[in-house]
Design a protein around this motif. Structure first.
Motif, PDB file in Angstrom:
ATOM      1  N   GLU A 115       0.818  -1.220   0.000  1.00 24.97           N
ATOM      2  CA  GLU A 115       0.000   0.000   0.000  1.00 24.97           C
ATOM      3  C   GLU A 115       0.847   1.262   0.000  1.00 24.97           C
ATOM      4  O   GLU A 115       0.543   2.218  -0.705  1.00 24.97           O
ATOM      5  N   ASP A 116       1.916   1.241   0.768  1.00 24.50           N
ATOM      6  CA  ASP A 116       2.646   2.492   0.970  1.00 24.50           C
ATOM      7  C   ASP A 116       4.148   2.269   1.034  1.00 24.50           C
ATOM      8  O   ASP A 116       4.851   2.936   1.797  1.00 24.50           O
ATOM      9  N   GLY A 117       4.634   1.344   0.204  1.00 25.19           N
ATOM     10  CA  GLY A 117       6.073   1.070   0.157  1.00 25.19           C
ATOM     11  C   GLY A 117       6.883   2.329  -0.121  1.00 25.19           C
ATOM     12  O   GLY A 117       7.970   2.516   0.421  1.00 25.19           O
ATOM     13  N   ALA A 118       6.332   3.202  -0.955  1.00 23.48           N
ATOM     14  CA  ALA A 118       7.074   4.402  -1.357  1.00 23.48           C
ATOM     15  C   ALA A 118       7.456   5.252  -0.147  1.00 23.48           C
ATOM     16  O   ALA A 118       8.588   5.738  -0.044  1.00 23.48           O
ATOM     17  N   THR A 119       6.496   5.436   0.782  1.00 27.52           N
ATOM     18  CA  THR A 119       6.776   6.234   1.981  1.00 27.52           C
ATOM     19  C   THR A 119       7.890   5.600   2.810  1.00 27.52           C
ATOM     20  O   THR A 119       8.804   6.277   3.286  1.00 27.52           O
ATOM     21  N   LEU A 120       7.807   4.269   2.951  1.00 28.23           N
ATOM     22  CA  LEU A 120       8.825   3.577   3.755  1.00 28.23           C
ATOM     23  C   LEU A 120      10.195   3.664   3.093  1.00 28.23           C
ATOM     24  O   LEU A 120      11.204   3.908   3.758  1.00 28.23           O
ATOM     25  N   HIS A 121      10.231   3.432   1.775  1.00 26.54           N
ATOM     26  CA  HIS A 121      11.516   3.493   1.069  1.00 26.54           C
ATOM     27  C   HIS A 121      12.107   4.899   1.148  1.00 26.54           C
ATOM     28  O   HIS A 121      13.316   5.056   1.330  1.00 26.54           O
ATOM     29  N   ALA A 122      11.252   5.907   1.016  1.00 24.89           N
ATOM     30  CA  ALA A 122      11.743   7.287   1.080  1.00 24.89           C
ATOM     31  C   ALA A 122      12.334   7.576   2.456  1.00 24.89           C
ATOM     32  O   ALA A 122      13.390   8.206   2.575  1.00 24.89           O
ATOM     33  N   ALA A 123      11.658   7.093   3.491  1.00 24.47           N
ATOM     34  CA  ALA A 123      12.160   7.323   4.852  1.00 24.47           C
ATOM     35  C   ALA A 123      13.490   6.595   5.066  1.00 24.47           C
ATOM     36  O   ALA A 123      14.417   7.118   5.683  1.00 24.47           O
ATOM     37  N   ALA A 124      13.586   5.362   4.530  1.00 26.40           N
ATOM     38  CA  ALA A 124      14.832   4.611   4.665  1.00 26.40           C
ATOM     39  C   ALA A 124      15.980   5.365   3.998  1.00 26.40           C
ATOM     40  O   ALA A 124      17.076   5.487   4.567  1.00 26.40           O
ATOM     41  N   ALA A 125      15.711   5.877   2.791  1.00 30.54           N
ATOM     42  CA  ALA A 125      16.757   6.607   2.064  1.00 30.54           C
ATOM     43  C   ALA A 125      17.144   7.876   2.822  1.00 30.54           C
ATOM     44  O   ALA A 125      18.321   8.203   2.973  1.00 30.54           O
ATOM     45  N   LYS A 126      16.128   8.579   3.344  1.00 30.88           N
ATOM     46  CA  LYS A 126      16.382   9.841   4.052  1.00 30.88           C
ATOM     47  C   LYS A 126      17.269   9.615   5.283  1.00 30.88           C
ATOM     48  O   LYS A 126      18.172  10.401   5.559  1.00 30.88           O
ATOM     49  N   HIS A 127      16.983   8.529   6.001  1.00 31.87           N
ATOM     50  CA  HIS A 127      17.705   8.313   7.254  1.00 31.87           C
ATOM     51  C   HIS A 127      18.908   7.379   7.099  1.00 31.87           C
ATOM     52  O   HIS A 127      19.549   7.038   8.090  1.00 31.87           O
ATOM     53  N   GLY A 128      19.175   6.968   5.856  1.00 29.08           N
ATOM     54  CA  GLY A 128      20.358   6.142   5.616  1.00 29.08           C
ATOM     55  C   GLY A 128      20.287   4.781   6.286  1.00 29.08           C
ATOM     56  O   GLY A 128      21.293   4.280   6.812  1.00 29.08           O
ATOM     57  N   VAL A 129      19.108   4.186   6.293  1.00 29.31           N
ATOM     58  CA  VAL A 129      18.962   2.855   6.899  1.00 29.31           C
ATOM     59  C   VAL A 129      18.391   1.886   5.853  1.00 29.31           C
ATOM     60  O   VAL A 129      17.977   2.286   4.771  1.00 29.31           O
ATOM     61  N   ASP A 130      18.397   0.612   6.203  1.00 28.33           N
ATOM     62  CA  ASP A 130      17.888  -0.414   5.304  1.00 28.33           C
ATOM     63  C   ASP A 130      16.418  -0.723   5.556  1.00 28.33           C
ATOM     64  O   ASP A 130      15.940  -0.628   6.694  1.00 28.33           O
ATOM     65  N   LEU A 131      15.737  -1.114   4.493  1.00 28.09           N
ATOM     66  CA  LEU A 131      14.388  -1.670   4.594  1.00 28.09           C
ATOM     67  C   LEU A 131      14.377  -2.964   3.788  1.00 28.09           C
ATOM     68  O   LEU A 131      14.478  -2.934   2.559  1.00 28.09           O
ATOM     69  N   TYR A 132      14.333  -4.096   4.478  1.00 28.30           N
ATOM     70  CA  TYR A 132      14.323  -5.403   3.819  1.00 28.30           C
ATOM     71  C   TYR A 132      13.003  -6.102   4.128  1.00 28.30           C
ATOM     72  O   TYR A 132      12.482  -5.975   5.234  1.00 28.30           O
ATOM     73  N   TYR A 133      12.484  -6.858   3.173  1.00 27.72           N
ATOM     74  CA  TYR A 133      11.151  -7.452   3.392  1.00 27.72           C
ATOM     75  C   TYR A 133      10.960  -8.743   2.617  1.00 27.72           C
ATOM     76  O   TYR A 133       9.889  -8.983   2.057  1.00 27.72           O
TER      77      TYR A 133
END
Lengths: 430, 430
Positions: free
Chosen positions: A111-129
């Motif tokens: 539903e909202d992967g884009a928001t999560l990916h953007a936040a991960a990029a902004k904060h320099g962290v990983d998002l794995y799923y």
């Protein structure tokens, strides 16, 4: 090896979460070796802290998930709560506090992967799923890494174990949908409220995630055309059988021939018994990937369950921890292709239909004329007569959904057509 | 995106290399987006620079591979020469000069992977080699990353396309080995000198690589027990068929029950037709992985060929280039488990044997006594009589190779036993 442990917060301690915690404890030495540092379970957010959880220190349990992710000393947050909220807010808070995130949450990612990916990029962290699609089957990592140098054209998969179990039972025993669903419920393959599975919502979320990764574009669950299996009848399954086919709930993601669009759809379809996906039995999952250079690949395995899903979560945990140690991040969202999502009306497949017609001369000609008018070419017709009635079993060549719908609408208006049943897509490619 | 390109040197420009070069050119924009910087083919080392190579600037060709890898401006070296030397020296020189390496070289990785991994670690560069096993099938990345949080217990695979094509033909047409090999040669599935394939050397190298990754230990090709398919007869295949089995050349890597050892072996074996590996036809490859949490996973696809292998090379190239840009490296060798490799004599499997015996009373009792003496328990006996002779088709329960060998040796000494044929392992687990 670093001796200072990496701290992991676990959000949710149900079937998957408790298995993650168990493996983190029993396989601590192996995990430390593979990561290069020990990992420590630093807190577990649960709804019912009073419940006894074997192997988990009760002191780690908290109902304050928000406080846990904002503690400031957490390196990785593992989210296995599911659903949109509070999962999304917790993941975003975790990232803001510098934690990488491993999630099994298909609904949220779709539903909202884009928001999560953007936040991960902004904060320099990983998002794995990895665990969000097809349980333990390594699928997202192959798509986003192994095939990163290739061009994927089509992904065709059985990504929901509950519906595969039901359809497999209908095929092997001749049972109707309701009876097969009952059995699935009794055996624990279907939840008390099976809607998300049998109506295809679960598969549609996974299709959105797969399409996004396969085609380097953004696809949400709302973009996915969806039909569940509740209207699949024993007659449909029997009809498929006479064509040496089997009915499966498929998630199909395709690149448009124009190169600027993709489509994603989830619906029951007949596939030939010789297709590798046809032999996927019970609650197993399998995904076919067709790409330009690699050709046809298939990935097969258990699509759900506590331990398999935990295996995928822990694989991600190792990767994310390794990235933390080397102060880097893995591949982020790759949506540069920015393709449009085509409506299902433009999707092209073959169709199977049963027409109950009056058994008199000229019927086939009248029916064929309607198909021709809408540019739907007929591949085979099989006629089964009985007492003045006849059934025409028709399989078309490839046609758009829109053309087929128009054909069916016009056929329904013919006096000689008494009923149209068994309308189902037939997938023969791949 | 960075505009300065990453420079890639290609060593070898045969079937795989030319395909790598072609895709690097035709998919340059996609690759740049996925990496975060353009990649530029900076040089191609070939043996015959005069040959016309479509799509490759002749100015890039050189016969001086050593000079190319030592040029100093190369970011990544792609090695698709194959063989031990000069590939090893070139890879080591490349690493010494700061280049990461993508290799498709199974023979070298299986013989001396430790040296290459050590050099990669020493010089802080990557060594990726997905293409070395099972062509395009994403297999090494899932093993070393996706399953990094799980415990793999067994890997069972069809990893050589040539032998699978031959055995598949023998099964489907009843042909003998020589005839099926001829067909494979004519169709381009077997090389002019097919030794490496039909004697199992190719599969053994892949088994060593898979075992090392699966069990986090070091296994070389010399550790792998190896039998080829040259002695598989039409009678063996027919015998398998009567048992509803099919003969496949399997690579089997197993964790010992003691937890401190592993075994790796390559040999023909009968597997039930219902096993997912049984339906792997023609030159396809497939690998089954059994792990503690994930359960049984299968990976299926084309195991060889220029384009599929290039797909795997390019997937690695993207990963290695991404690592270069973020100044990190991916997972290196993980051999911490340091397990011993058990000799094949200790491997436990079931066996199939055909005994030509005198058709008189008491024969079965005498034969059974020999089996019992060596602790080899008999599962089934089927007796086929003809004119004073009889054939006993025996399938044992699980036994060690050593016990079976001793049994066969003693049986051969019995006067009533005229011949023993069709000795073949039967793999039913998994």
């Amino acid at each position: 090896m670093r001796t200072q442990p990496l701290k992991v917060a676990l959000l949710g301690c149900g079937v998957v979460g408790s298995e993650v915690a168990r493996i983190m404890t029993t396989h601590a030495t192996d995990l430390a070796q593979r990561i290069g540092a020990p990992v420590e379970l630093a807190g577990v957010a649960v709804r019912r802290p009073g419940r006894v959880r074997e192997g988990i220190d009760p002191a780690l349990l908290t109902t304050d998930a928000e406080g846990l992710v904002k503690r400031g000393d957490i390196d990785v947050v593992v989210e296995v709560i599911g659903g949109i909220e509070p999962a999304r807010s917790l993941i975003l808070a975790a990232m803001e506090n510098g934690a990488s995130v491993v999630s099994a949450n298909k609904a949220l990612l779709a539903e909202d992967g884009a928001t999560l990916h953007a936040a991960a990029a902004k904060h320099g962290v990983d998002l794995y799923y990895e665990a969000s699609v097809a349980g333990a089957i390594p699928l997202l990592r192959p798509l986003r890494e192994s095939l990163a140098g290739d061009k994927v054209n089509r992904v065709l998969g059985i990504v929901n174990g509950t519906t595969n179990f039901i359809l497999d039972r209908m095929d092997s025993t001749g049972a109707g949908f309701a009876e097969a669903l009952d059995e699935a419920t009794q055996l624990g393959y279907a939840e008390a409220d099976p809607t998300a599975d049998i109506e295809g919502f679960d598969a549609a979320a996974k299709a959105a995630i797969l399409a996004g990764l396969a085609f380097h574009t953004r696809v949400t669950a709302a973009d996915v055309y969806r039909e569940g299996i509740t209207e699949v009848t024993a007659a449909d399954v029997a009809s498929a059988r006479t064509m040496d086919c089997v009915v499966k709930l498929l998630a199909i993601c395709e690149r448009g021939a124009d190169g600027t669009s993709v489509s994603a759809r989830v619906h029951p379809a007949m596939i030939p018994r010789s297709h590798p996906l046809a032999s996927v039995r019970e609650a197993y999952n399998a995904v076919f990937v067709e790409s330009e250079a690699a050709g046809s690949l298939m990935f097969y395995g258990p699509g759900a369950g506590g331990a398999p899903t935990a295996s995928a979560v822990l694989g991600d945990l190792v990767a994310v921890c390794r990235n933390k140690l080397s102060e880097t991040t893995g591949p982020g969202e790759s949506a540069y292709a920015n393709l449009s999502v085509r409506p299902v009306g433009e999707a092209v497949t073959r169709y199977h239909l049963n027409l109950d017609v009056a058994d008199k001369p000229g019927v086939l000609a009248s029916v064929a004329t309607v198909f021709a008018k809408h540019d739907v070419s007929i591949d085979t017709v099989r006629q089964q007569g009985r007492d003045g009635d006849a059934t025409l079993v028709i399989v078309t060549h490839s046609a758009t959904d829109a053309a087929l719908s128009a054909t069916v609408a016009e056929l329904r208006g013919l006096e000689i057509v008494r009923d149209i049943a068994g309308i189902m897509r037939v997938e023969t490619q791949g």
